[in-house]
Motif scaffolding. Structure first.
Motif, PDB file in Angstrom:
ATOM      1  N   THR A 314      52.271  45.101  39.615  1.00 23.51           N
ATOM      2  CA  THR A 314      51.289  46.027  39.704  1.00 23.51           C
ATOM      3  C   THR A 314      50.061  45.786  39.657  1.00 23.51           C
ATOM      4  N   ASP A 315      48.836  46.712  40.345  1.00 22.57           N
ATOM      5  CA  ASP A 315      47.734  46.478  40.401  1.00 22.57           C
ATOM      6  C   ASP A 315      47.021  46.430  38.668  1.00 22.57           C
ATOM      7  N   ASP A 316      47.666  47.309  38.092  1.00 24.52           N
ATOM      8  CA  ASP A 316      47.126  47.462  36.596  1.00 24.52           C
ATOM      9  C   ASP A 316      47.705  46.392  35.658  1.00 24.52           C
ATOM     10  N   ALA A 317      48.688  45.474  36.062  1.00 22.79           N
ATOM     11  CA  ALA A 317      49.116  44.547  35.316  1.00 22.79           C
ATOM     12  C   ALA A 317      48.119  43.240  35.799  1.00 22.79           C
ATOM     13  N   ALA A 318      47.782  43.280  36.974  1.00 21.64           N
ATOM     14  CA  ALA A 318      47.110  41.916  37.571  1.00 21.64           C
ATOM     15  C   ALA A 318      45.664  42.157  36.988  1.00 21.64           C
ATOM     16  N   GLU A 319      45.161  43.363  36.893  1.00 22.37           N
ATOM     17  CA  GLU A 319      43.833  43.573  36.406  1.00 22.37           C
ATOM     18  C   GLU A 319      43.578  43.125  34.722  1.00 22.37           C
ATOM     19  N   GLU A 320      44.866  43.475  34.061  1.00 24.45           N
ATOM     20  CA  GLU A 320      44.898  43.302  32.558  1.00 24.45           C
ATOM     21  C   GLU A 320      44.993  41.724  32.568  1.00 24.45           C
ATOM     22  N   LEU A 321      45.684  41.193  33.107  1.00 18.19           N
ATOM     23  CA  LEU A 321      45.740  39.819  33.214  1.00 18.19           C
ATOM     24  C   LEU A 321      44.562  38.634  33.426  1.00 18.19           C
ATOM     25  N   ALA A 322      43.931  39.482  34.466  1.00 20.86           N
ATOM     26  CA  ALA A 322      42.484  38.648  34.663  1.00 20.86           C
ATOM     27  C   ALA A 322      41.532  39.009  33.512  1.00 20.86           C
ATOM     28  N   ALA A 323      41.508  40.133  32.962  1.00 23.15           N
ATOM     29  CA  ALA A 323      40.853  40.542  31.753  1.00 23.15           C
ATOM     30  C   ALA A 323      41.006  39.520  30.605  1.00 23.15           C
ATOM     31  N   LEU A 324      42.354  39.573  30.398  1.00 28.56           N
ATOM     32  CA  LEU A 324      42.682  38.749  29.239  1.00 28.56           C
ATOM     33  C   LEU A 324      42.459  37.140  29.544  1.00 28.56           C
ATOM     34  N   ALA A 326      39.688  36.176  31.014  1.00 29.12           N
ATOM     35  CA  ALA A 326      38.371  35.963  31.175  1.00 29.12           C
ATOM     36  C   ALA A 326      38.085  35.696  29.681  1.00 29.12           C
ATOM     37  N   GLU A 327      38.663  36.687  28.892  1.00 28.41           N
ATOM     38  CA  GLU A 327      38.317  36.734  27.258  1.00 28.41           C
ATOM     39  C   GLU A 327      38.766  35.546  26.613  1.00 28.41           C
ATOM     40  N   VAL A 328      39.984  35.010  26.924  1.00 26.36           N
ATOM     41  CA  VAL A 328      40.274  33.583  26.460  1.00 26.36           C
ATOM     42  C   VAL A 328      39.507  32.569  26.881  1.00 26.36           C
ATOM     43  N   GLU A 329      39.240  32.444  28.168  1.00 32.92           N
ATOM     44  CA  GLU A 329      38.226  31.409  28.624  1.00 32.92           C
ATOM     45  C   GLU A 329      36.766  31.511  27.925  1.00 32.92           C
ATOM     46  N   SER A 330      36.286  32.629  27.444  1.00 29.79           N
ATOM     47  CA  SER A 330      34.948  33.059  26.625  1.00 29.79           C
ATOM     48  C   SER A 330      35.035  32.675  25.321  1.00 29.79           C
ATOM     49  N   GLN A 331      36.317  32.954  24.807  1.00 27.69           N
ATOM     50  CA  GLN A 331      36.503  32.469  23.426  1.00 27.69           C
ATOM     51  C   GLN A 331      36.681  30.908  23.354  1.00 27.69           C
ATOM     52  N   GLY A 332      37.396  30.382  24.526  1.00 26.28           N
ATOM     53  CA  GLY A 332      37.371  28.823  24.352  1.00 26.28           C
ATOM     54  C   GLY A 332      36.007  27.986  24.602  1.00 26.28           C
ATOM     55  N   GLU A 333      35.178  28.869  25.239  1.00 29.24           N
ATOM     56  CA  GLU A 333      33.625  28.178  25.148  1.00 29.24           C
ATOM     57  C   GLU A 333      32.899  28.096  23.972  1.00 29.24           C
TER      58      GLU A 333
END
Length: 353
Positions: A314-324, A326-333
């Protein structure tokens, strides 16, 4: 090229021939005899300069996620290692190798080291006058091979889907090495440009024509050499050698009786007949099997009639996956930045800064 005052004092009368920015205030300078690394003011102490002479017998490289280390082996005098950001490795390794090759007398004065390629265990150094090849775990040591352009008579390329084979014709033999497909175009262009520039020709065809003319002149010079009449045979006369009576072996075919020949011929015919019948039978069986396979209905879907359905995202799942993500990449940096600060602090503590 602006130099920190501390670097100017360390260089003395030498002039830098290359400079690589390492990040922050850190800089790497290459002189004809050594590599100098300038470290700016850190968390604990003042600026400093590290010196690494070019008279090394071996160069090794090790890489981690963020850092790369170059180790210069000086034989009985030990080793020296310095660390740099991994993304700066190619820019640093090239001038360091150029300095070591010059100090070892492999390259001549005025010879330019154009580029260094690293393909797994193969290191390829292309200069304005030669190709230096090294195979092994180290980037360079005394097990290298060099191919001066004076000895090269041809250059060809055999393209493949995964790699391109570079073929150098050197003194009548072929030297081959492979370049990965993503680097093959750069290797081909650089080798072609340096070789044609060395011979001052417009392209490889003109270079081949020049090489053919040179080989023709060499062959003419060799043809003019006269060594006189050769020695006579020891004792045999040509007539004696050609005489059938002097032969030591008889032809076995002459002793075969006619009956054997006839029997062999009939056997071949019988085998041919049987083989033809067998071939026809096999072909018919294969044709029947292919026709039966063509008429069989396709297999049904394994989930059909089972009550299960494949879920669609679903669209909601795709958006949640993208946000997650982005958050993981930010924490990694942020973690990488903290790790770099900790590593810098550890290195400065070890240096007593």
């Amino acid at each position: 090229m602006s130099l920190p005052e501390l670097v100017q004092r360390e260089m003395g009368e030498e002039d830098p021939v290359a400079q690589v920015h390492l990040g922050g205030d850190d800089e790497l300078f290459i002189t004809p005899t050594r590599t100098l690394i300038y470290r700016g003011e850190g968390l604990l102490s003042d600026e400093s300069v590290e010196e690494y002479p070019h008279d090394a017998e071996r160069i090794e490289v090790s890489e981690s996620r963020r850092k790369a280390k170059l180790t210069l082996d000086y034989g009985l005098d030990g080793e020296q290692t310095f660390a740099i950001p991994r993304k700066k490795l190619d820019g640093v390794l090239h001038p360091v190798i150029a300095g070591v090759l010059s100090a070892a007398g492999i390259t001549d004065a005025g010879e330019t080291v154009e580029r260094t390629f690293r393909f797994s265990d193969l290191t390829l150094v292309v200069t304005s006058a030669r190709v230096v090849k090294h195979i092994g775990g180290a980037v360079w040591d005394d097990e290298f091979e060099e191919f001066p352009y004076d000895d090269v008579t041809d250059l060809t390329f055999e393209e493949g889907s995964v790699a391109t084979s570079v073929v150098l014709s050197v003194n009548g033999r072929q030297e081959r090495f492979k370049a990965p497909a993503e680097e093959a175009r750069a290797v081909r262009a650089l080798l072609t440009d340096t070789l044609t520039a060395y011979y001052d020709v417009d392209g490889l065809e003109a270079f081949r024509a020049l090489s053919a003319d040179a080989e023709g002149e060499d062959e003419e010079g060799q043809a003019e050499v006269d060594f006189g009449d050769g020695p006579d045979p020891l004792s045999a006369e040509p007539a004696e050698v050609d005489d059938p009576q002097n032969a030591t072996r008889d032809d076995p075919l002459e002793e075969s009786p006619a009956g054997d020949d006839a029997g062999t011929g009939s056997t071949v015919e019988e085998l041919s007949g049987n083989g033809g019948a067998s071939t026809g039978t096999t072909a018919g069986a294969n044709a029947g099997g292919a026709a039966a396979a063509a008429t069989e209905p396709p297999e049904e879907d394994a989930f059909e009639g089972s009550g299960f359905e494949v879920a669609e995202p679903t669209d909601d799942a795709a958006e949640e996956l993208a946000a997650l993500r982005a958050e993981v990449e930010s924490q990694g940096e942020r973690l990488d930045h903290q790790a770099e600060l900790i590593e810098q602090l550890i290195q400065e503590l070890r240096r007593g800064r």
